[in-house]
Every structure is written in structure tokens, then in C-alpha cells.
Design an enzyme around this catalytic site. Structure first.
Site, short mmCIF file in Angstrom:
data_model
loop_
_atom_site.label_atom_id
_atom_site.label_comp_id
_atom_site.label_asym_id
_atom_site.label_seq_id
_atom_site.Cartn_x
_atom_site.Cartn_y
_atom_site.Cartn_z
N ASP A 197 0.85 -1.33 0.01
CA ASP A 197 -0.04 -0.18 -0.25
C ASP A 197 0.86 1.21 -0.28
O ASP A 197 1.75 1.59 0.81
CB ASP A 197 -1.01 0.08 0.97
CG ASP A 197 -1.78 1.00 1.53
OD1 ASP A 197 -2.84 0.82 0.37
OD2 ASP A 197 -1.51 1.93 2.55
N GLU A 249 14.58 -15.62 -0.41
CA GLU A 249 15.07 -16.58 -0.38
C GLU A 249 14.05 -17.62 -0.07
O GLU A 249 14.24 -19.00 0.13
CB GLU A 249 15.41 -16.29 1.39
CG GLU A 249 16.26 -15.24 0.98
CD GLU A 249 16.84 -15.09 2.65
OE1 GLU A 249 16.06 -15.10 3.89
OE2 GLU A 249 17.60 -13.83 3.06
#
Length: 531
Positions: A197, A249
């Protein structure tokens, strides 16, 4: 088996507004178990992923975008166990889950802000936010009024949105570490990405320089004018590079999506460079007028800009912040984008709006890249344009002095069953915003299996889009009426008043409305055809 490739490059992502999607317990508020129960319908529709607007604990002063706890679930919507069940069920259906992240500001009920007020001026707790002894500028909140609010000890804090949404200080390492940990929390629970956002707002100019131009709730800045000191600062990119490194990751193609009202497209493309975010919402496309020149220009600019950084373009027509496109397109071409519609405002041509909305949708779904759908548009839902003002909850309504009716009209709970209480939104009549009486005709059970219905149009289009690989294709403009080719498909939209001919040998696969008796394409109709 879940796709683990670059699924996001051509994905169709469906936005769920949790308050208004499905209510499992009859209290009038949508919830996570309700969403889980309706996931099979989204799978049947043919989407690839579901993006959930905020469901975190919140005072709900801004419909959940005022977050009090980023690692929980608001009791109105369920609990963390319900979130886990939703994620698991989505994955069982081969649907990805994207959650909203609100990093520009917290709720004033967040433990950090309460600690800041208790600790007083000059404390480490206050350094997590932007406090000053006096307002250093005349910035305005995008919801109206001053962006500075005074606290009892005399200091002032910055809130670019509602007074209950204090802006975080992203120059503080503690803030940066906290959000990396929040990302890990949800990634470990299995979410597939984050819609960020106000992604362009985290970093402010260090001197908080004055800015006298007015702000609007969304967009509204002149790309040719001076850069505002609170939006699109260079420092945001360092933040997103650190987030991208964290997501990389994890296995399975976890993604970041920017809500960034940034222009021109070349500036927006900087958010989706290979080491930053994966996607950014294409708001210029949403705002383009229903004119061939306007649409062609924004399509070309979008594809060119995203292509320079190797990112896909996204396409969107509606979301929880704008008037639904089935209503916007019912106004005369050239009408400025409105910020809500009320009963006393000029009303749209509903039939024309839906006709153009269906044509606009087929045009959009044929473009290469990723597509975002907003809940209910597959039903042809219009804005609730006659909602009594006393039901409005959007803070823009009050803070603008009732000048802007705000976003409640696009957030009304969905109709699932025409003859059920609350049209099947929940087991009772309760609905947190009133549903128009006309919505029975839009209910899902009135459209499934009905040839020509808007739901069936979406379902067919999404199936053909996947079969023809349109999301991963490319666009080649054709001579004559507004048309282009994507792979083996011709896409033609008639913006003229008179019907137009299809090329010789064209075989119609899908049309937003029936062709005329001579096989020509009527006004405000889009056709997909094989040549």
C-alpha cells in the site's frame, strides 16, 4: 501441484475485499471463513491468485488500512487459524494468496504509537514516527485537512492519510527491521506475495519542504510539475531491494506488487527493476478515457516502459479505491474520474456502462502481461450510486467536508444468491453497507450457466486467455478499426457509432455482445477472432 515458475508474469489476480466478499456467521461483515468457502467459485472462474485487502487487527477508521497489529487477524474476520486454513485451501485449489501490507503508516492504536505518546518528545519511541515541535510545512492529508495533528504535550505528528494513521519514519533502522520481520512472519505462513500500500510514500524529503499543491485521494499530481516532497522519493528503492532479497530466499515465486500512483510510466518502471518489485499497478490504464487514441497511447507507453526493465505490464479497470468501471463508463466520454457518486449526483447510463465495461474487459484480458480483477466485476456490478449518505464510512466523506462521497459505493457486499438473505452474502439479512435492491439480477446464481451473462463472459475469456497464452504474448497493432493481434488472436473493439466489418476469414471465438445480422461488430463491442 502449485506452479513455482514466474507465475506472476501472466497471472490473473482477483482482489477480495474481506469486509464485502462473504460473511460466514451472519453479523453483516465478511470474514476469512467466508472467503475460504467461496474459493471454489474463484477457481471455477479461472483466476490464478487471490489478493486480500487488510484483515489485520484495526480500529477500522480506514477499513483496515489503519493497522494495529501486523501479525494478527482482526476478530471481525476470524483468527490466525482461519488465515492458515484459507492459505491451505487456496493452495489445494492451485490458487496463490497475496496479502496487503501497509508500511507507510500504522494505526494510532498500534503499540508503537501508544508507546510514543507515553514516552514523550525526544524519545526513541517517537523516532519511529515523524514528530515535530511545530508543523514544518502546510502539507495536506489526502483525505482532506492538515496532515499534521497535535498531541497533548504540544508536539505534532505527520499523517498523510487519516488523523488515526500516523506516518512511520523510514529513516529509522528499527522500522526497517520490523517490516522485514513482518514479511518473514507471513512468508513462513505460506503467503505468495504482498501488495504494498502507498508504495511510493514511505520516504519523505529530509527537510520536509513545503508543498502547496492540493492532494487528491488517489493520483492527481501533474507528472510535468515539480516533484512532491512526500511521494516517489529515491530512498524507497533501497527499501524494496532489501525486501526483494528476502523474498528471493523463499521457494515458489513470492512476489511484491506496488501500489504506486507515479507518472510517467518510466518513473513507475523503476519500481519493477529486476532487484526490486515484481509488478506495479497500471493506474494510467485504469484512468484512460474510452477513446481509441487514449487507450492506444497508454498501452504503448506501458509496454515500452515495463519492457525496458524486463517486467510484465499489469492491467486493471477497477479496485476498492475507485468507482467501478461498469459505472464510470456509463458517463459521457471525457467525464473526469469521480471520487464517489451519490444519489444527488448525475447518474450514469447503466446499460451503456455495462455494455462498455464488457467490451473494456475483453480488450484488457487480451493484452500481454498480468491482469487484476476486482471482486464483483465478473458479475457486472455497478457502483452503488444512490447509497444514503448516513451509511458512508469512508474517512474521505467527513474530512472533505462532504465534498467527496468517497469509496463506499464500490465496497458494497457481493450478491451470490438472488433469493437469499443479503443476496447470499451471509446467512442473515445483515450487511455492513446497504445492498441495492436491483442487485438480485447480478447475483452469481442468476448468471452461472447462462449464455451471454457477464460471469460466463469472464469465465470464457479467462479460459481462452490461458489456451492462447495471451498473457505471455505480444501486441501488434492492425490497420483500420482499433485492433491488434496477440499470438494467433485478433482483438477488435468498435468505438464508433456504426458497425464495422471483421477482416475476411475471421472466425469469432468470443464477443462482448452479439454481432449484428450481417456479422459486423456493433458500437462498444469487443471481439476475439481467429484468422
Amino acid at each position: 501441484m502449485l506452479r513455482t515458475d514466474d507465475w506472476w508474469r501472466d497471472a490473473v489476480i482477483y482482489q477480495v475485499y474481506p469486509r464485502s466478499f462473504a460473511d460466514s456467521d451472519g453479523d453483516g461483515m465478511g470474514d476469512l471463513p467466508g472467503i475460504t468457502s467461496r474459493l471454489p467459485q474463484l477457481k471455477e472462474l479461472g483466476v490464478d491468485a487471490v489478493w486480500l485487502s487488510p484483515f489485520y487487527p484495526s480500529p477500522q477508521h480506514d477499513a483496515g488500512y489503519d493497522v494495529a497489529d501486523y501479525r494478527g487477524v482482526d476478530r471481525r474476520f476470524g483468527d490466525l487459524g482461519d488465515a492458515d486454513k484459507l492459505i491451505a485451501e487456496a493452495h489445494n485449489l492451485d490458487l496463490k494468496i497475496i496479502v496487503d501490507l501497509v508500511p507507510n503508516h500504522t494505526s494510532d492504536q498500534h503499540e508503537w504509537f501508544r508507546a510514543a505518546l507515553a514516552a514523550g518528545p525526544g524519545s526513541p519511541e517517537r523516532e519511529r514516527y515523524i514528530f515535530r515541535d511545530e508543523p514544518p510545512n502546510s502539507w495536506q492529508s489526502v483525505f482532506g485537512g492538515s496532515a499534521w495533528e497535535q498531541v497533548p504535550d504540544g508536539q505534532w505528528y505527520l499523517h498523510l492519510f487519516d488523523v488515526s494513521q500516523p506516518d512511520l519514519n523510514w529513516g529509522n533502522p528499527e522500522v526497517r527491521a520490523e517490516f522485514l520481520d513482518i514479511l518473514r512472519f507471513w512468508l513462513d505462513r505460506g503467503v505468495d506475495g504482498f501488495r504494498v500500500d502507498v508504495a511510493h510514500g514511505l520516504v519523505k524529503e529530509s527537510n520536509l519542504a513545503d508543498w502547496t499543491q492540493s492532494s487528491q485521494i488517489l493520483g492527481g499530481l501533474d507528472p510535468a510539475g515539480p516533484p512532491p516532497p512526500m511521494w516517489d522519493q529515491e530512498g524507497v528503492h533501497e527499501i524494496y531491494r532489501s525486501w526483494r532479497a528476502l523474498l528471493d530466499e523463499y521457494q515458489g515465486g513470492r512476489i511484491l506488487v506496488a501500489e504506486a500512483w507515479v507518472a510517467p510510466a518510466s518513473r513507475l518502471a523503476r519500481y519493477v527493476r529486476p532487484d526490486e518489485m515484481h509488478q506495479a499497478f497500471n493506474f494510467p490504464y485504469l484512468e484512460a478515457q474510452w477513446r481509441p487514441a487514449d487507450l492506444r497511447a497508454v498501452i504503448d507507453e506501458s509496454l515500452e516502459a515495463s519492457g525496458t526493465v524486463g517486467a510484465p505490464t499489469t492491467w486493471v479497470l477497477s479496485n476498492h479505491d475507485v468507482v467501478r468501471h461498469a459505472t464510470r463508463l456509463g458517463y459521457p466520454v471525457g467525464t473526469p474520474r469521480m471520487h464517489g457518486v451519490g444519489a444527488e449526483d448525475p447518474q450514469p447510463d447503466t446499460a451503456l456502462g455495462l455494455r462498455r465495461a464488457r467490451a473494456a474487459t475483453l480488450l484488457m484480458l487480451a493484452l500481454p502481461g498480468s491482469v487484476y480483477l476486482y471482486q464483483g466485476e465478473e458479475l457486472g456490478l455497478p457502483e452503488h450510486t444512490t447509497m444514503p449518505d448516513e451509511f458512508r464510512e469512508d474517512p474521505a466523506w467527513e474530512r472533505s467536508g462532504h465534498a467527496e462521497r468517497g469509496r463506499d459505493g464500490c465496497r458494497v457486499p457481493l450478491p451470490w444468491e438472488a433469493d437469499a438473505p443479503s443476496y447470499g452474502f451471509g446467512p442473515a439479512d445483515a450487511s455492513w453497507l446497504p445492498q441495492p435492491a436491483t442487485w438480485a439480477e447480478y447475483a452469481l446464481d442468476r448468471q452461472q450457466g447462462i449464455p451471454g451473462s457477464t460471469w460466463e463472459l469472464y469465465r470464457s475469456a479467462l479460459e481462452l486467455r490461458r489456451q492462447h497464452g495471451l498473457g505471455g504474448g505480444s501486441l501488434t497493432w492492425q490497420d483500420g478499426p482499433f485492433s491488434f493481434r496477440n499470438r494467433d488472436l485478433l482483438v477488435l473493439t468498435n468505438f464508433e457509432e456504426e458497425p464495422v466489418e471483421l477482416p475476411p476469414g475471421a472466425r469469432v471465438l468470443l464477443s462482448s455482445e452479439p454481432l449484428d445480422g450481417d456479422g459486423r461488430v456493433p458500437a462498444d463491442v469487443t471481439v476475439w477472432a481467429a484468422l
